[in-house]
Design an enzyme around this catalytic site. Structure first.
Site, mmCIF file in Angstrom:
data_model
loop_
_atom_site.group_PDB
_atom_site.id
_atom_site.type_symbol
_atom_site.label_atom_id
_atom_site.label_comp_id
_atom_site.label_asym_id
_atom_site.label_seq_id
_atom_site.Cartn_x
_atom_site.Cartn_y
_atom_site.Cartn_z
ATOM 1 C CD GLU A 6 -14.708 -33.024 11.291
ATOM 2 O OE1 GLU A 6 -13.200 -33.728 12.275
ATOM 3 O OE2 GLU A 6 -15.381 -32.745 11.995
ATOM 4 C CE LYS B 162 -20.394 -41.404 16.380
ATOM 5 N NZ LYS B 162 -19.981 -40.236 15.633
HETATM 6 N N1 PSU Z 1 -18.297 -36.639 16.333
HETATM 7 C C1 PSU Z 1 -18.146 -37.546 15.633
HETATM 8 N N2 PSU Z 1 -17.129 -37.844 14.664
HETATM 9 C C2 PSU Z 1 -16.385 -36.930 14.827
HETATM 10 C C3 PSU Z 1 -15.995 -35.696 15.430
HETATM 11 C C4 PSU Z 1 -16.829 -35.597 16.590
HETATM 12 O O1 PSU Z 1 -19.327 -38.173 15.775
HETATM 13 O O2 PSU Z 1 -15.288 -36.925 14.344
HETATM 14 C C5 PSU Z 1 -15.099 -35.126 16.295
HETATM 15 C C6 PSU Z 1 -15.195 -33.756 15.334
HETATM 16 O O3 PSU Z 1 -13.749 -33.373 14.880
HETATM 17 C C7 PSU Z 1 -15.651 -32.617 16.260
HETATM 18 C C8 PSU Z 1 -15.188 -32.957 17.071
HETATM 19 O O4 PSU Z 1 -15.404 -31.409 16.097
HETATM 20 O O5 PSU Z 1 -14.609 -34.801 17.265
HETATM 21 C C9 PSU Z 1 -15.333 -32.804 18.326
HETATM 22 O O6 PSU Z 1 -14.399 -33.638 19.999
HETATM 23 P P1 PSU Z 1 -14.516 -32.726 20.831
HETATM 24 O O7 PSU Z 1 -15.454 -33.285 21.868
HETATM 25 O O8 PSU Z 1 -12.935 -33.360 22.190
HETATM 26 O O9 PSU Z 1 -14.388 -31.534 21.200
#
Ligand code: PSU
Ligand code: MN
Length: 329
Positions: A51, A186
């Site tokens: 990604e 996380k």
């Molecule tokens: N969690 C992490 N590192 C990240 C992300 C999530 O520990 O870089 C990024 C990933 O690209 C994930 C996105 O798909 O954040 C999720 O964002 P949201 O909560 O806005 O869906």
């Protein structure tokens, strides 16, 4: 929007880059596949999707570029072809050149964080989009890459039962047959609710417990344990053959030598969460804020752990991808 130069009409010029067996199939005709990835897919060679939000929003420049390159190198050293996915000038790209990777890393948070819901808008406005897990899964699946490596996926945010802030990564896992290798989610998120909401196969690698990114533990057990890349390949192969249509989450714990700083990071996470609440930072701005703040509070320790676990995931992911290519032979 200027119709004469709309992104979609320009895309028709891109067919030269397309995977031959896909080039006439609907949406995939709008995707630019790098020559290396295209050749690997044609030969049923192991390919690992990666990604790009992790590059643009997850880490500061130039560490992000350095890490992106190192992660690609780990994938190659372990016998697979890396396919980093992003939208550049409105064109969805699978497999980035060194220059494209550099452009994205340089843009950093000026690139648009692109979940599945944002794809059409970024393409239509010829924007630069860094794909999250949901958007990366979508493109990987469309070009026929069954496996994707990241650091952590999104999940149910704490107090999600009130805010309804649930990452589209979870919905995507429920609708797209791609296996996602991550270090869990996380602990800035609500781990038990994330697992409850997921509703797809969640496997843990060499452990019975779901890891929580910086930490090997979360207090949550998982029903499916996998101990080797071959185990994972069998699981992915069964999922594909059964046409279950859903993804798989394979959770790989952070390497032991990097888990030590986990407790320090946990206390920083608590503080960052309080600050986010006070500043009313919500929605898709929440994760980037929390990651950057935790890194500041830990004096860079969280970034070092983050990089180490992503590389470890790339190593495991590449091995699974090679095993999967053998299963399919
Ligand atoms: N969690 C992490 N590192 C990240 C992300 C999530 O520990 O870089 C990024 C990933 O690209 C994930 C996105 O798909 O954040 C999720 O964002 P949201 O909560 O806005 O869906
Ligand atoms: Mn979120």
């Amino acid at each position: 929007m200027a119709s004469s130069s709309s992104a979609l009409s320009r895309l028709s010029n891109l067919h030269g880059h397309l995977h031959p067996s896909h080039s006439n199939k609907g949406g995939v005709g709008f995707i630019k596949i790098s020559p290396e990835v295209s050749e690997a897919l044609s030969n049923d060679h192991a390919v690992v999707a990666l990604e790009s939000t992790i590059i643009s929003h997850g880490m500061p420049y130039p560490k992000n570029l350095e890490t992106a390159r190192e992660v690609e190198a780990v994938v190659r050293e372990n016998g697979a072809v890396p396919a980093t996915i992003a939208i550049l000038d409105g064109i969805p790209c699978v497999g980035l050149s060194m220059e494209e990777l550099e452009k994205l890393a340089n843009l950093g948070p000026r690139a648009q964080k692109t979940a599945r819901r944002d794809i059409a808008h970024v393409v239509a406005t010829r924007g630069n989009g860094a794909t999250t897990v949901s958007a990366t899964m979508f493109f990987a699946s469309m070009v026929g890459i069954p496996l994707f490596v990241t650091g952590g996926i999104g999940g149910v945010h704490r107090h999600g039962e009130h805010t309804m802030d649930i990452s589209s990564d979870l919905t995507e896992l429920g609708r797209t047959p791609v296996a996602v290798i991550s270090a869990g989610v996380k602990s800035i998120l609500d781990v038990p609710r994330t697992l409850e909401y997921l509703g797809v196969c969640v496997a843990a690698y060499r452990t019975n417990e779901f890891p929580s990114f910086f930490s090997e533990t979360s207090g949550c057990k998982v029903p499916c344990r996998v101990d080797t890349p071959e185990d994972c390949a069998q699981l992915i192969d069964a999922n594909l053959k059964l046409e279950l249509g859903t993804g798989i989450l394979i959770a790989v714990p952070i390497p032991k030598e990097h888990a030590a700083s986990g407790r320090l990071i946990e206390s920083a996470i608590k503080r960052a969460l309080e600050e986010a609440r006070d500043k009313n930072i919500i929605g898709n701005a929440a994760t980037p804020f929390l990651l950057a703040r935790v890194n500041e509070l830990t004096g860079g320790a969280s970034l070092a752990s983050n990089i180490a676990l992503v590389k470890n995931n790339a190593l495991v992911g590449a091995k699974i991808s090679v095993a999967l290519a053998q299963v399919k032979e």
